[in-house]
Write a protein that holds these residues in place. Structure first.
Motif, PDB file in Angstrom:
ATOM      1  N   ALA A 174       6.710   9.352  46.939  1.00 10.30           N
ATOM      2  CA  ALA A 174       5.655  10.336  47.178  1.00 10.30           C
ATOM      3  C   ALA A 174       4.755   9.911  48.335  1.00 10.30           C
ATOM      4  CB  ALA A 174       4.830  10.539  45.908  1.00 10.30           C
ATOM      5  N   VAL A 175       4.333   8.637  48.332  1.00  9.64           N
ATOM      6  CA  VAL A 175       3.469   8.149  49.416  1.00  9.64           C
ATOM      7  C   VAL A 175       4.234   8.126  50.735  1.00  9.64           C
ATOM      8  CG1 VAL A 175       2.175   6.151  50.246  1.00  9.64           C
ATOM      9  CG2 VAL A 175       2.030   6.809  47.846  1.00  9.64           C
ATOM     10  N   GLY A 176       5.488   7.682  50.687  1.00  9.79           N
ATOM     11  CA  GLY A 176       6.283   7.652  51.913  1.00  9.79           C
ATOM     12  C   GLY A 176       6.498   9.035  52.499  1.00  9.79           C
ATOM     13  N   LEU A 177       6.714  10.025  51.647  1.00  7.40           N
ATOM     14  CA  LEU A 177       6.965  11.378  52.145  1.00  7.40           C
ATOM     15  C   LEU A 177       5.758  11.967  52.865  1.00  7.40           C
ATOM     16  CD1 LEU A 177       9.105  12.929  49.283  1.00  7.40           C
ATOM     17  CD2 LEU A 177       9.693  12.896  51.707  1.00  7.40           C
ATOM     18  N   LEU A 178       4.563  11.536  52.517  1.00  9.29           N
ATOM     19  CA  LEU A 178       3.386  12.034  53.231  1.00  9.29           C
ATOM     20  C   LEU A 178       3.433  11.654  54.707  1.00  9.29           C
ATOM     21  CD1 LEU A 178       0.604  11.236  50.597  1.00  9.29           C
ATOM     22  CD2 LEU A 178       1.689  13.438  51.067  1.00  9.29           C
ATOM     23  N   TYR A 179       4.088  10.539  55.015  1.00  6.50           N
ATOM     24  CA  TYR A 179       4.286  10.143  56.413  1.00  6.50           C
ATOM     25  C   TYR A 179       5.594  10.687  56.972  1.00  6.50           C
ATOM     26  CZ  TYR A 179       5.310   7.150  60.419  1.00  6.50           C
ATOM     27  OH  TYR A 179       5.667   6.685  61.663  1.00  6.50           O
ATOM     28  N   TRP A 180       6.646  10.634  56.172  1.00  7.72           N
ATOM     29  CA  TRP A 180       7.960  11.050  56.665  1.00  7.72           C
ATOM     30  C   TRP A 180       8.012  12.546  56.961  1.00  7.72           C
ATOM     31  CZ3 TRP A 180      10.276   8.059  51.980  1.00  7.72           C
ATOM     32  CH2 TRP A 180      10.137   6.689  52.207  1.00  7.72           C
ATOM     33  N   LEU A 181       7.262  13.345  56.219  1.00  5.99           N
ATOM     34  CA  LEU A 181       7.225  14.785  56.507  1.00  5.99           C
ATOM     35  C   LEU A 181       6.706  15.044  57.914  1.00  5.99           C
ATOM     36  CD1 LEU A 181       5.874  16.234  53.141  1.00  5.99           C
ATOM     37  CD2 LEU A 181       8.072  16.777  54.180  1.00  5.99           C
ATOM     38  N   ALA A 182       5.793  14.195  58.373  1.00  7.55           N
ATOM     39  CA  ALA A 182       5.186  14.408  59.687  1.00  7.55           C
ATOM     40  C   ALA A 182       5.980  13.773  60.814  1.00  7.55           C
ATOM     41  CB  ALA A 182       3.751  13.850  59.694  1.00  7.55           C
ATOM     42  N   ARG A 183       6.672  12.648  60.538  1.00 10.06           N
ATOM     43  CA  ARG A 183       7.267  11.898  61.643  1.00 10.06           C
ATOM     44  C   ARG A 183       8.767  11.658  61.518  1.00 10.06           C
ATOM     45  NH1 ARG A 183       3.458   9.256  64.780  1.00 10.06           N
ATOM     46  NH2 ARG A 183       5.253   8.881  66.131  1.00 10.06           N
ATOM     47  N   LEU A 184       9.317  11.673  60.331  1.00  8.35           N
ATOM     48  CA  LEU A 184      10.728  11.313  60.161  1.00  8.35           C
ATOM     49  C   LEU A 184      11.447  12.360  59.302  1.00  8.35           C
ATOM     50  CD1 LEU A 184      10.499   7.453  59.565  1.00  8.35           C
ATOM     51  CD2 LEU A 184      11.474   8.616  61.550  1.00  8.35           C
ATOM     52  N   PRO A 185      11.775  13.505  59.875  1.00  7.24           N
ATOM     53  CA  PRO A 185      12.490  14.515  59.079  1.00  7.24           C
ATOM     54  C   PRO A 185      13.849  14.027  58.602  1.00  7.24           C
ATOM     55  CG  PRO A 185      12.444  15.120  61.415  1.00  7.24           C
ATOM     56  CD  PRO A 185      11.511  13.969  61.240  1.00  7.24           C
ATOM     57  N   GLU A 186      14.479  13.098  59.343  1.00  2.95           N
ATOM     58  CA  GLU A 186      15.773  12.574  58.908  1.00  2.95           C
ATOM     59  C   GLU A 186      15.653  11.880  57.548  1.00  2.95           C
ATOM     60  OE1 GLU A 186      15.597  12.517  63.409  1.00  2.95           O
ATOM     61  OE2 GLU A 186      14.310  11.835  61.772  1.00  2.95           O
ATOM     62  N   LEU A 187      14.593  11.106  57.366  1.00  2.00           N
ATOM     63  CA  LEU A 187      14.383  10.418  56.091  1.00  2.00           C
ATOM     64  C   LEU A 187      13.910  11.389  55.011  1.00  2.00           C
ATOM     65  CD1 LEU A 187      14.768   7.559  55.136  1.00  2.00           C
ATOM     66  CD2 LEU A 187      12.404   7.050  55.739  1.00  2.00           C
ATOM     67  N   THR A 188      13.190  12.433  55.420  1.00  3.27           N
ATOM     68  CA  THR A 188      12.716  13.431  54.461  1.00  3.27           C
ATOM     69  C   THR A 188      13.875  14.128  53.769  1.00  3.27           C
ATOM     70  OG1 THR A 188      10.701  13.806  55.748  1.00  3.27           O
ATOM     71  CG2 THR A 188      11.341  15.533  54.204  1.00  3.27           C
ATOM     72  N   LEU A 189      14.942  14.418  54.512  1.00  7.26           N
ATOM     73  CA  LEU A 189      16.086  15.116  53.931  1.00  7.26           C
ATOM     74  C   LEU A 189      16.720  14.325  52.789  1.00  7.26           C
ATOM     75  CD1 LEU A 189      17.918  16.617  57.042  1.00  7.26           C
ATOM     76  CD2 LEU A 189      16.321  17.723  55.474  1.00  7.26           C
ATOM     77  N   ILE A 190      16.539  13.001  52.764  1.00  4.34           N
ATOM     78  CA  ILE A 190      17.091  12.165  51.697  1.00  4.34           C
ATOM     79  C   ILE A 190      16.044  11.921  50.612  1.00  4.34           C
ATOM     80  CG2 ILE A 190      18.107   9.924  51.165  1.00  4.34           C
ATOM     81  CD1 ILE A 190      19.085   9.824  54.074  1.00  4.34           C
ATOM     82  N   ALA A 191      14.809  11.599  51.031  1.00  3.02           N
ATOM     83  CA  ALA A 191      13.780  11.197  50.071  1.00  3.02           C
ATOM     84  C   ALA A 191      13.292  12.368  49.221  1.00  3.02           C
ATOM     85  CB  ALA A 191      12.603  10.560  50.816  1.00  3.02           C
ATOM     86  N   ALA A 192      13.149  13.548  49.799  1.00  2.49           N
ATOM     87  CA  ALA A 192      12.625  14.690  49.043  1.00  2.49           C
ATOM     88  C   ALA A 192      13.541  15.068  47.874  1.00  2.49           C
ATOM     89  CB  ALA A 192      12.396  15.873  49.979  1.00  2.49           C
ATOM     90  N   PRO A 193      14.859  15.225  48.075  1.00  2.00           N
ATOM     91  CA  PRO A 193      15.710  15.520  46.915  1.00  2.00           C
ATOM     92  C   PRO A 193      15.709  14.401  45.873  1.00  2.00           C
ATOM     93  CG  PRO A 193      16.847  16.052  48.955  1.00  2.00           C
ATOM     94  CD  PRO A 193      15.625  15.295  49.333  1.00  2.00           C
ATOM     95  N   ALA A 194      15.617  13.135  46.323  1.00  2.00           N
ATOM     96  CA  ALA A 194      15.596  12.024  45.371  1.00  2.00           C
ATOM     97  C   ALA A 194      14.350  12.091  44.491  1.00  2.00           C
ATOM     98  CB  ALA A 194      15.646  10.690  46.124  1.00  2.00           C
ATOM     99  N   LEU A 195      13.188  12.351  45.093  1.00  2.00           N
ATOM    100  CA  LEU A 195      11.964  12.455  44.313  1.00  2.00           C
ATOM    101  C   LEU A 195      12.002  13.682  43.406  1.00  2.00           C
ATOM    102  CD1 LEU A 195       9.166  11.478  43.587  1.00  2.00           C
ATOM    103  CD2 LEU A 195       8.263  12.668  45.604  1.00  2.00           C
ATOM    104  N   ALA A 196      12.545  14.780  43.907  1.00  2.00           N
ATOM    105  CA  ALA A 196      12.636  15.988  43.087  1.00  2.00           C
ATOM    106  C   ALA A 196      13.494  15.735  41.844  1.00  2.00           C
ATOM    107  CB  ALA A 196      13.223  17.136  43.910  1.00  2.00           C
ATOM    108  N   ALA A 197      14.583  14.998  41.999  1.00  2.00           N
ATOM    109  CA  ALA A 197      15.435  14.685  40.848  1.00  2.00           C
ATOM    110  C   ALA A 197      14.693  13.815  39.837  1.00  2.00           C
ATOM    111  CB  ALA A 197      16.704  13.983  41.325  1.00  2.00           C
ATOM    112  N   MET A 198      13.914  12.833  40.317  1.00  3.10           N
ATOM    113  CA  MET A 198      13.151  11.977  39.406  1.00  3.10           C
ATOM    114  C   MET A 198      12.115  12.778  38.640  1.00  3.10           C
ATOM    115  SD  MET A 198      12.503   8.549  41.669  1.00  3.10           S
ATOM    116  CE  MET A 198      13.862   7.529  42.238  1.00  3.10           C
TER     117      MET A 198
END
Length: 446
Positions: free
Chosen positions: A81-105
């Motif tokens: 959750a904390v990482g996505l606050l930064y990745w949404l703004a700067r790293l969309p490549e990482l967002t595509l992996i982290a967002a579904p992982a957090l949603a599943a959790m």
């Protein structure tokens, strides 16, 4: 007012390189991400929903039946959750992996058994994650659109000039990311080691039933059945009322409450503090290295453009026919590429001496753009220096699309089309060329 750009020698322009016209550049600019994909929407949405979900989540009390312990799943959720606050703004490549992982959790770990308010908050988190994932996908799709437009406009491809030194951007983030990830991994291992040691003590310990007689800030005082009075550390002393019965585990000099196993919170916090920036640095470095290798490995699109450097040291790129420098296409930080170490040292010393004597050159320069520009891309430009000699510069920072209304920080020289330094013969000749194009006005002009 239009300027007369500093020309680039014809020998520095690869054969068949077309000019990037304002019409084609406008199509490229309109291919940028849609306004709804701007991080100013997805980041606050995720932050607000996460705070809401944390605020309404019930906090269970520690008990012998439901002991409090290290929550590795919760740590992973919080980290993402904390990482996505930064990745949404700067790293969309990482967002595509982290967002579904957090949603599943959240879907499998938080929704089942939650009360109505907590379920509503978690569904809001899932919605924010879906919105952020779609925004990241749109950002990457816009980059692909812009690359295709540049490739179609250029038509031809050329290799980088021989004078261009290897692109090394990403080396420092890679090194920092590896070190931080190693620290995070070490913290996790130490936390697990502490948990295993606690479990070994608990397996050998004697279970003692005791009555709480006093609560401190981080301890509870209990009286055992054999009338011993002992003090035991407690992370949550407020969960044990005076007069309540608790179970104490005792193994020699080691003792703790049965309801409070070893909590690796400190190691978990260190793992998050090192792992989140480490993962971000590692991703940034890998992406930069991959783009740099792709730029040098094969011929890339080439276009003639105009460029200038402002007083903040940023390079601004314009269409080849935008001689007024009105509409910047993108901006980036660049540095000269010098293949030889001795030449680099001599050049730095010469430039340092020149900067003490001459003002910053914010004039428009003709240039050749090598590579397909897009948000975060790697580029090389063949342009001219202050004296009009050809140089090769490369990006050392991510390519950025300028915000609406954002202009380069320029002095009076670039804004008025005049040059205060008339002692330099080349600058004097440049002024004379501009003056020759001016028609009489019937009134004094500068």
């Amino acid at each position: 007012m239009s300027e007369t750009p500093v020309p680039i020698p014809s020998g520095s322009v690869p054969a068949g390189t077309p000019a990037w016209s304002s019409t084609d550049a406008a199509l490229w600019a309109r291919a940028r991400p849609a306004s709804w994909a701007n991080p100013v929407w997805s980041v606050p949405a995720l932050l607000i929903t996460i705070v809401w979900a944390i605020a309404v989540e019930p906090v269970p009390s520690c008990s012998d039946a439901a002991p409090c312990g290290p929550d590795w799943g919760g740590m992973a959720e919080m980290g993402l959750a904390v990482g996505l606050l930064y990745w949404l703004a700067r790293l969309p490549e990482l967002t595509l992996i982290a967002a579904p992982a957090l949603a599943a959790m959240v879907a499998w770990g938080e929704l089942p058994g939650a009360d109505r308010m907590s379920q509503a908050a978690n569904f809001a988190v899932l919605g924010a994650l879906g919105f952020g994932w779609a925004a990241a996908l749109e950002q990457l799709a816009a980059r692909s659109r812009q690359r295709r437009l540049v490739e179609r406009t250029a038509g031809v491809r050329h290799r980088l000039p021989e004078s261009a030194s290897p692109l090394v951007r990403g080396t420092l983030p890679l090194a920092a990311g590896l070190v931080l990830c190693a620290v995070a991994a070490g913290a996790v291992l130490l936390g697990l080691s502490g948990i295993h040691a606690d479990e070994r003590h608990a397996d050998r310990a004697v279970h003692i039933t005791a009555t709480v007689t006093h609560r401190g800030e981080e301890t509870v005082r209990v009286r055992t059945a054999d009338q011993r009075r002992i003090t035991v550390d407690a992370f949550y002393p407020e969960d044990y009322g005076v007069g309540s019965t608790v179970t104490v585990l005792e193994d020699g000099s080691w003792r703790r409450l049965a309801a409070e196993p070893y909590d690796a919170f400190g190691w978990q916090l260190l793992a998050l503090a090192a792992g989140l920036p480490g993962l971000s640095f590692l991703t940034v470095g890998l992406l930069a290295r991959r783009r740099a290798v792709a730029l040098r490995r094969a011929p890339v699109p080439a276009l003639r453009v105009l460029e200038r450097t402002d007083f903040e040291g940023r390079t601004w790129v314009y269409a080849a026919d935008d001689t007024a420098g009105q509409t910047a296409l993108f901006t980036c930080l660049c540095t000269a590429t010098l293949p030889d170490d001795d030449e680099r040292v001599d050049r730095i010393e010469d430039e340092a001496e020149e900067e003490e004597e001459l003002p910053v050159d914010t004039w428009l320069h003709e240039a050749v753009l090598l590579g397909a520009p897009y948000e975060g891309g790697e580029l090389v430009l063949v342009t001219t220096d202050r004296a009009g000699d050809p140089i090769v510069i490369r990006t050392v920072g991510r390519v950025r699309l300028p915000r609406t209304g954002k202009k380069p920080l320029l002095g009076a020289t670039a804004l008025t089309g005049t040059d205060p330094d008339t002692s330099d013969p080349q600058r004097r000749a440049r002024i004379d060329r501009i003056a020759a194009t001016l028609a009489p006005t019937g009134r004094p002009v500068r």
